[in-house]
Design a protein around this motif. Structure first.
Motif, PDB file in Angstrom:
ATOM      1  N   LEU A  77       0.741  -1.049   0.194  1.00 43.66           N
ATOM      2  CA  LEU A  77       0.091  -0.010   0.177  1.00 43.66           C
ATOM      3  C   LEU A  77       0.967   1.235  -0.144  1.00 43.66           C
ATOM      4  N   TRP A  78       0.738   1.975  -1.006  1.00 45.02           N
ATOM      5  CA  TRP A  78       1.368   3.251  -1.314  1.00 45.02           C
ATOM      6  C   TRP A  78       0.516   4.324  -1.178  1.00 45.02           C
ATOM      7  N   CYS A  91       5.798   9.326  -2.400  1.00 44.20           N
ATOM      8  CA  CYS A  91       4.924   8.359  -1.962  1.00 44.20           C
ATOM      9  C   CYS A  91       5.263   7.577  -0.914  1.00 44.20           C
ATOM     10  N   ARG A  92       4.772   7.273  -0.022  1.00 43.86           N
ATOM     11  CA  ARG A  92       5.066   6.426   1.420  1.00 43.86           C
ATOM     12  C   ARG A  92       4.407   5.191   1.425  1.00 43.86           C
ATOM     13  N   GLY A 105      -0.984   0.321  -5.343  1.00 41.68           N
ATOM     14  CA  GLY A 105      -0.514  -1.137  -5.113  1.00 41.68           C
ATOM     15  C   GLY A 105       1.183  -0.768  -5.628  1.00 41.68           C
ATOM     16  N   SER A 106       1.531   0.171  -6.112  1.00 45.93           N
ATOM     17  CA  SER A 106       2.922   0.294  -6.209  1.00 45.93           C
ATOM     18  C   SER A 106       3.267   1.763  -5.817  1.00 45.93           C
ATOM     19  N   GLN A 107       4.413   1.967  -5.482  1.00 47.47           N
ATOM     20  CA  GLN A 107       5.168   3.367  -5.642  1.00 47.47           C
ATOM     21  C   GLN A 107       5.177   4.161  -6.892  1.00 47.47           C
ATOM     22  N   LEU A 127      11.782   6.634  -6.180  1.00 47.57           N
ATOM     23  CA  LEU A 127      11.341   5.063  -6.208  1.00 47.57           C
ATOM     24  C   LEU A 127      12.165   4.271  -5.893  1.00 47.57           C
ATOM     25  N   GLN A 128      11.781   3.358  -5.083  1.00 44.89           N
ATOM     26  CA  GLN A 128      12.492   2.254  -4.467  1.00 44.89           C
ATOM     27  C   GLN A 128      12.495   0.858  -5.502  1.00 44.89           C
TER      28      GLN A 128
END
Length: 135
Positions: A77-78, A91-92, A105-107, A127-128
């Motif tokens: 959860l982002w 975004c976290r 659902g994704s960063q 972005l990770q």
């Protein structure tokens, strides 16, 4: 006589506090709700609807979390971090997710949806990346 104003953390009714100026405005869930005021089901929705374009970000910064924020690298959860200005926004995936905020659902999807047109590129730069799988 009117009832005293009491903060109600279990209330699902949020309303804008028009007693402050627009730039300092926040949303409240205190009882009793003022007569004739529009209410919202979450604090985030109230802020987005009542204080859109607020340059100070006071309303979003005032979002109440249900418990301390903890980074959760396994979370799917982002959500957008509205406590920063749009150009610095990222975004976290920290727990708990702020009440009433839209999650992704994704960063990358969060960045694309919440910070489209961000001139700084901060969200995309944050972005990770996952490590490649080695067989």
């Amino acid at each position: 006589l009117t009832s005293p104003t009491v903060s109600d953390p279990n209330s699902d009714l949020w309303y804008p506090d028009y007693s402050r100026g627009f730039n300092e405005g926040v949303c409240r869930n205190e009882s009793p709700v003022p007569n004739g005021i529009v209410t919202y089901g979450s604090q985030a929705t109230c802020c987005e609807s009542s204080y859109a374009g607020q340059s100070s970000g006071d309303c979003i910064a005032d979002l109440q979390l249900t418990s301390p924020t903890v980074s959760d690298p396994n979370s799917d959860l982002w959500y957008p971090d509205y406590s920063r200005g749009f150009n610095e926004g990222v975004c976290r995936n920290e727990s708990p997710v702020p009440n009433g905020i839209v999650t992704y659902g994704s960063q990358a999807t969060c960045c694309e949806s919440s910070y489209a047109g961000q001139s700084s590129g901060d969200c995309i730069a944050d972005l990770q990346l996952t490590s490649p799988t080695v067989s």
